[in-house]
Design a protein around this motif. Sequence first.
Motif, mmCIF file in Angstrom:
data_model
loop_
_atom_site.group_PDB
_atom_site.id
_atom_site.type_symbol
_atom_site.label_atom_id
_atom_site.label_comp_id
_atom_site.label_asym_id
_atom_site.label_seq_id
_atom_site.Cartn_x
_atom_site.Cartn_y
_atom_site.Cartn_z
ATOM 1 N N ILE A 1 -1.184 -1.831 -7.855
ATOM 2 C CA ILE A 1 -0.477 -3.129 -7.501
ATOM 3 C C ILE A 1 -1.546 -4.143 -6.944
ATOM 4 O O ILE A 1 -1.282 -4.646 -5.995
ATOM 5 N N PRO A 2 -2.424 -4.621 -7.918
ATOM 6 C CA PRO A 2 -3.377 -5.693 -7.637
ATOM 7 C C PRO A 2 -2.189 -7.049 -7.031
ATOM 8 O O PRO A 2 -1.354 -7.130 -7.733
ATOM 9 N N LEU B 1 9.392 -2.321 -3.585
ATOM 10 C CA LEU B 1 8.657 -3.621 -3.062
ATOM 11 C C LEU B 1 9.484 -4.547 -2.754
ATOM 12 O O LEU B 1 9.546 -5.311 -1.567
ATOM 13 N N PHE B 2 10.607 -4.868 -3.557
ATOM 14 C CA PHE B 2 11.478 -6.165 -3.359
ATOM 15 C C PHE B 2 12.293 -5.851 -2.174
ATOM 16 O O PHE B 2 12.729 -6.870 -1.220
ATOM 17 N N ALA C 1 0.786 -1.319 -0.109
ATOM 18 C CA ALA C 1 0.173 0.158 0.103
ATOM 19 C C ALA C 1 0.721 1.266 0.011
ATOM 20 O O ALA C 1 0.738 2.266 -0.655
ATOM 21 N N ARG C 2 2.046 1.306 0.722
ATOM 22 C CA ARG C 2 2.818 2.347 0.965
ATOM 23 C C ARG C 2 3.544 2.571 -0.672
ATOM 24 O O ARG C 2 3.364 3.903 -1.100
ATOM 25 N N VAL C 3 3.847 1.491 -1.048
ATOM 26 C CA VAL C 3 4.537 1.700 -2.617
ATOM 27 C C VAL C 3 3.501 2.127 -3.607
ATOM 28 O O VAL C 3 3.970 3.018 -4.260
ATOM 29 N N GLU C 4 2.344 1.764 -3.542
ATOM 30 C CA GLU C 4 1.430 2.353 -4.388
ATOM 31 C C GLU C 4 1.202 3.842 -4.298
ATOM 32 O O GLU C 4 1.011 4.671 -5.111
ATOM 33 N N ARG C 5 1.167 4.090 -2.736
ATOM 34 C CA ARG C 5 0.769 5.692 -2.676
ATOM 35 C C ARG C 5 2.083 6.588 -2.899
ATOM 36 O O ARG C 5 1.680 7.566 -3.657
ATOM 37 N N PRO D 1 2.541 -9.547 -6.557
ATOM 38 C CA PRO D 1 2.053 -8.376 -6.808
ATOM 39 C C PRO D 1 2.081 -8.065 -8.207
ATOM 40 O O PRO D 1 3.032 -8.539 -8.961
ATOM 41 N N ASN D 2 0.985 -7.320 -8.806
ATOM 42 C CA ASN D 2 0.932 -7.212 -10.300
ATOM 43 C C ASN D 2 1.031 -5.663 -10.509
ATOM 44 O O ASN D 2 0.274 -4.940 -10.082
ATOM 45 N N PHE D 3 2.072 -5.048 -11.216
ATOM 46 C CA PHE D 3 2.162 -4.147 -11.483
ATOM 47 C C PHE D 3 1.502 -3.547 -12.908
ATOM 48 O O PHE D 3 2.063 -4.104 -14.013
ATOM 49 N N ILE D 4 0.673 -2.845 -12.871
ATOM 50 C CA ILE D 4 -0.216 -2.374 -14.132
ATOM 51 C C ILE D 4 0.270 -1.398 -14.686
ATOM 52 O O ILE D 4 0.462 -0.203 -14.037
#
Length: 453
Positions: free
Chosen positions: A362-363, A395-396, A352-356, A375-378
């Motif tokens: 990242i579904p 994320l890694f 969630a932090r990486v998305e923000r 995690p799927n990066f769209i």
Amino acid sequence: MTDVVAALRERLGDRVDTDPAVLALMRADKSGRAAAGTPLAVVHAASVDDVQTTMRIAHATATPVVVRGAGTGLAGGANAGEGQLVLSMRAMDRILEVSPDDLLAVVEPGILNADLNAALAPHGLWWAPDPASRAISTVGGNIATGAGGLLCAKYGVVRDAVLGVDLVLADGRLLRLGHRSVKGVTGLDLTSLVIGSEGTLGVVVAATLKLRRLVPGHARTLTATFPDVRSAAAGAAAVTASGIQPSIMELMDAACLAAVHRLLDLDSPVPGRAQLTIQTDGAAADAEAEAIAATLAAAGATVRLAADDAEAELLWTIRRSMHPAMETLGTTLIEDVSVPRSALPAMFDEIARVEREHGVSIPTVCHAGDGNLHPNFIFAGPEVPPEIWDAADDLFRAALRLGGTLTGEHGVGVLKSRWLADELGDDQWELQRQIMRVFDPAGILNPGKVFAT
């Protein structure tokens, strides 16, 4: 290089394929990433002799070789490019032996997971590794990547289900590694070294598999819906802490669940909700399902036991449709990290932090029974943009900080090679490179993969 193709044709005839359409397919796998350029030819091996002949010619001419199964990998490990040969194992798909008394089978690498288990069922046996791609993935590909799947939390991954492999080295020599006995500790465990080596150590031409008897009784399936993904991860951790071992425990976040429901034309789920889907099996399946339901209800979930086999099958279809559903959202970088199971809630906080912070979507789906997240990066367009790689890097590193690993089952391939030394450390990274050179001094097997620098 045309001399290499001519030499192969002289020995192998029409098993050497230079059809431009076929060569183009060999450049990419299910990751969507493609190698630069076009390979020289594809050898459709039909026997061990074909493999040895190919490797002897490749070794004599210093021609790189990429071994390929069904091309279902997600890390670019079987992608072939300019100046390379493809050694396709797909046609080597026979079951050579089934021994119910010894609970083992000997198979060629091109057999599909689903076909193998269909053939084993009349013997009352099965092979436990269960990737979501089981209908289209090969046993050899499973061995190359060290695959896992939905059932591995209870029944183990490929490394737990292989007794030995027959391996053709880069110079064409044939080794028989491992054993047929339950126990075997003579010398170094080269079988385990080959599993997960992604075609860099040799070509697996046969595998001796450890089988299980079919699980008696009737499996039970239940779903638990949570208001958000973090509470679902906490619920999964609570199940693990309870001591009950479900055969499958899968977590889908809200974005994944919504995409799959759209793909399958199902009613839309409640926005923001995340879902655990769990299966119990064996003689205690009913009692374990009820106990897990109580644990999840106490954790704040709305729990439902599947009423019948049809409902259970629909629930697993929803889970197995994850990757096709992601393709409807845009181009997808499908990733694969694992953390200790107790760290799952913290890892979802990091996602969630990486998305923000990076402004990306990242579904995420998760094998919650063993802490393996996908995690799927769209994004839009055919190439992964720099901002997506920046988010993936973040994320890694978060997964490593939580005591996790860069890949639980997809492998390193080309997509994760730049981070390999971060996890292994410099000394282990160099030691592993040295081991690879012992098997393949000329460096012709799958160059540019795993240890890319």
